[in-house]
Design a protein around this motif. Structure first.
Motif, PDB file in Angstrom:
ATOM      1  N   ASP A  37      28.593 -15.103 -34.350  1.00  0.00           N
ATOM      2  CA  ASP A  37      29.760 -15.862 -33.913  1.00  0.00           C
ATOM      3  C   ASP A  37      30.974 -14.960 -33.740  1.00  0.00           C
ATOM      4  OD1 ASP A  37      28.699 -18.482 -33.768  1.00  0.00           O
ATOM      5  OD2 ASP A  37      28.769 -18.651 -35.944  1.00  0.00           O
ATOM      6  N   ILE A  38      31.633 -15.100 -32.597  1.00  0.00           N
ATOM      7  CA  ILE A  38      32.913 -14.427 -32.352  1.00  0.00           C
ATOM      8  C   ILE A  38      33.968 -15.517 -32.269  1.00  0.00           C
ATOM      9  CG2 ILE A  38      34.204 -12.856 -30.876  1.00  0.00           C
ATOM     10  CD1 ILE A  38      30.602 -13.021 -30.104  1.00  0.00           C
ATOM     11  N   ASN A  39      34.819 -15.627 -33.283  1.00  0.00           N
ATOM     12  CA  ASN A  39      35.802 -16.700 -33.366  1.00  0.00           C
ATOM     13  C   ASN A  39      37.170 -16.206 -32.895  1.00  0.00           C
ATOM     14  OD1 ASN A  39      33.877 -18.481 -34.603  1.00  0.00           O
ATOM     15  ND2 ASN A  39      34.199 -17.383 -36.520  1.00  0.00           N
ATOM     16  N   VAL A  40      37.759 -16.955 -31.959  1.00  0.00           N
ATOM     17  CA  VAL A  40      39.040 -16.563 -31.369  1.00  0.00           C
ATOM     18  C   VAL A  40      40.053 -17.682 -31.577  1.00  0.00           C
ATOM     19  CG1 VAL A  40      40.237 -15.844 -29.277  1.00  0.00           C
ATOM     20  CG2 VAL A  40      37.836 -15.193 -29.636  1.00  0.00           C
ATOM     21  N   ASN A  41      41.159 -17.362 -32.244  1.00  0.00           N
ATOM     22  CA  ASN A  41      42.202 -18.347 -32.528  1.00  0.00           C
ATOM     23  C   ASN A  41      43.576 -17.766 -32.223  1.00  0.00           C
ATOM     24  OD1 ASN A  41      40.821 -20.736 -34.122  1.00  0.00           O
ATOM     25  ND2 ASN A  41      39.942 -18.844 -34.934  1.00  0.00           N
ATOM     26  N   PRO A  42      44.505 -18.598 -31.756  1.00  0.00           N
ATOM     27  CA  PRO A  42      45.873 -18.113 -31.550  1.00  0.00           C
ATOM     28  C   PRO A  42      46.599 -18.015 -32.884  1.00  0.00           C
ATOM     29  CG  PRO A  42      45.761 -20.443 -31.031  1.00  0.00           C
ATOM     30  CD  PRO A  42      44.360 -20.017 -31.367  1.00  0.00           C
ATOM     31  N   VAL A  43      47.395 -16.977 -33.034  1.00  0.00           N
ATOM     32  CA  VAL A  43      48.179 -16.844 -34.257  1.00  0.00           C
ATOM     33  C   VAL A  43      49.294 -17.887 -34.266  1.00  0.00           C
ATOM     34  CG1 VAL A  43      49.681 -15.307 -35.579  1.00  0.00           C
ATOM     35  CG2 VAL A  43      47.623 -14.404 -34.482  1.00  0.00           C
TER      36      VAL A  43
END
Length: 308
Positions: A93-99
């Protein structure tokens, strides 16, 4: 001399273009990319890295006092990309979230073809359009308000949106199943004339339109046009609606019955039973003898099936 000057100008323009864009690269060519963003353009390509990029914002100002420091907030995410994104790898899993949710930068993400893309946005405040194109692996989208565009993807595809519309163009090979569902928006799909598709389409309050050139062989026994009552209940206090359990939206005919609870001679709670009638269209059919399962649904808008 003239050619040398032209070459220098071209290199300067290219340099400005590159400097005006920020990039972050992650060496990953397989797995699942989980994008929790307000919007993005995601494009498949033949490569071995996931490439995140964003144009440099004209509004971006350097805070001299913040040099050597990193922004922190209640989200718990840290900017480890230089783009205001938190990118974390956990196994496949590559998890991408905005700070920061208020960051209005639009990201472009280039993805190797073997990576599955999952895009989620449950926010009712922060949303932008979502474009997914040239992807040859599985796509999964679940959003509330985003407008979704699909361009030249092969599938499988599973798109669900509450208030946004979905426009999809399939140009070549299609691998199923393909499921595109919008509650309040339209669903518009263009297919190659040679596509072999087993179609299911349905709408409660809209219509289904299709190109004659696709020669859809509709199963007559599967055509369903109904005029069903939809019931629900709305609870009110002194005339103000507190909660509505209505199954479906508006209708031409409605009947109500009210049960009122009183306390000390004052009306406290009213339960209003509502009965409405709705009309729905549901079809099943095959294009070129059938094949890839294609499911198209829109509760409150129309469905358009075009020839590419």
């Amino acid at each position: 001399m003239k050619k040398q000057l032209q070459l220098m100008v071209a290199l300067m323009v290219l340099g400005l273009s590159v400097s005006a864009q920020k990039e972050y690269k992650l060496a990953k060519s397989s797995g699942k990319l989980n994008l929790n963003l307000s919007g993005a353009t995601v494009e498949g390509y033949n490569g071995g890295e996931i490439i995140f990029s964003s144009p440099a914002s004209e509004k971006e100002q350097v805070d001299e006092r913040a040099k050597g420091l990193k922004a922190v907030n209640s989200s718990g995410f840290k900017d480890n990309t230089g783009l205001g994104l938190d990118v974390t790898v956990k196994g496949e899993d590559i998890n991408v979230n905005p700070v920061s949710l208020t960051d209005d930068r639009r990201f472009k993400i280039r993805v190797p073809q073997n990576i599955k893309v999952v895009f989620t946005n449950n926010s009712s405040m922060y949303q932008d359009s979502l474009t997914l194109k040239n992807l040859k692996s599985e796509i999964e989208v679940s959003v509330n308000f985003n407008e979704v565009k699909l361009e030249n993807n092969t599938g499988p595809v599973n798109v669900k949106t509450l208030n946004g519309s979905v426009d999809a163009v399939f140009a070549g090979e299609i691998k199923g199943p393909i499921s595109i569902v919008s509650v309040h928006g339209h669903v518009d799909v263009a297919l190659p004339k040679t596509a072999k598709v087993s179609l299911e389409a349905g709408t409660n309050y809209g219509k289904i339109y299709a190109a004659e050139g696709l020669n859809i062989a509709i199963e007559k026994e599967a055509v369903e046009k109904t005029d069903k009552p939809a019931t629900g209940v709305a609870y009110t206090t002194n005339g103000s609606v507190l909660f509505s359990g209505l199954v479906s939206g508006t209708g031409a005919k409605a009947s109500t019955s009210t049960l009122t609870t009183t306390q000390g001679g004052n009306r406290v709670l009213s339960a209003i039973n509502i009965s409405m009638r709705k009309e729905s269209e549901n079809i099943k059919g095959k294009i070129n003898g059938g094949g890839t399962v294609l499911i198209l649904k829109s509760n409150h808008d129309s469905i358009y099936i075009r020839e590419k």
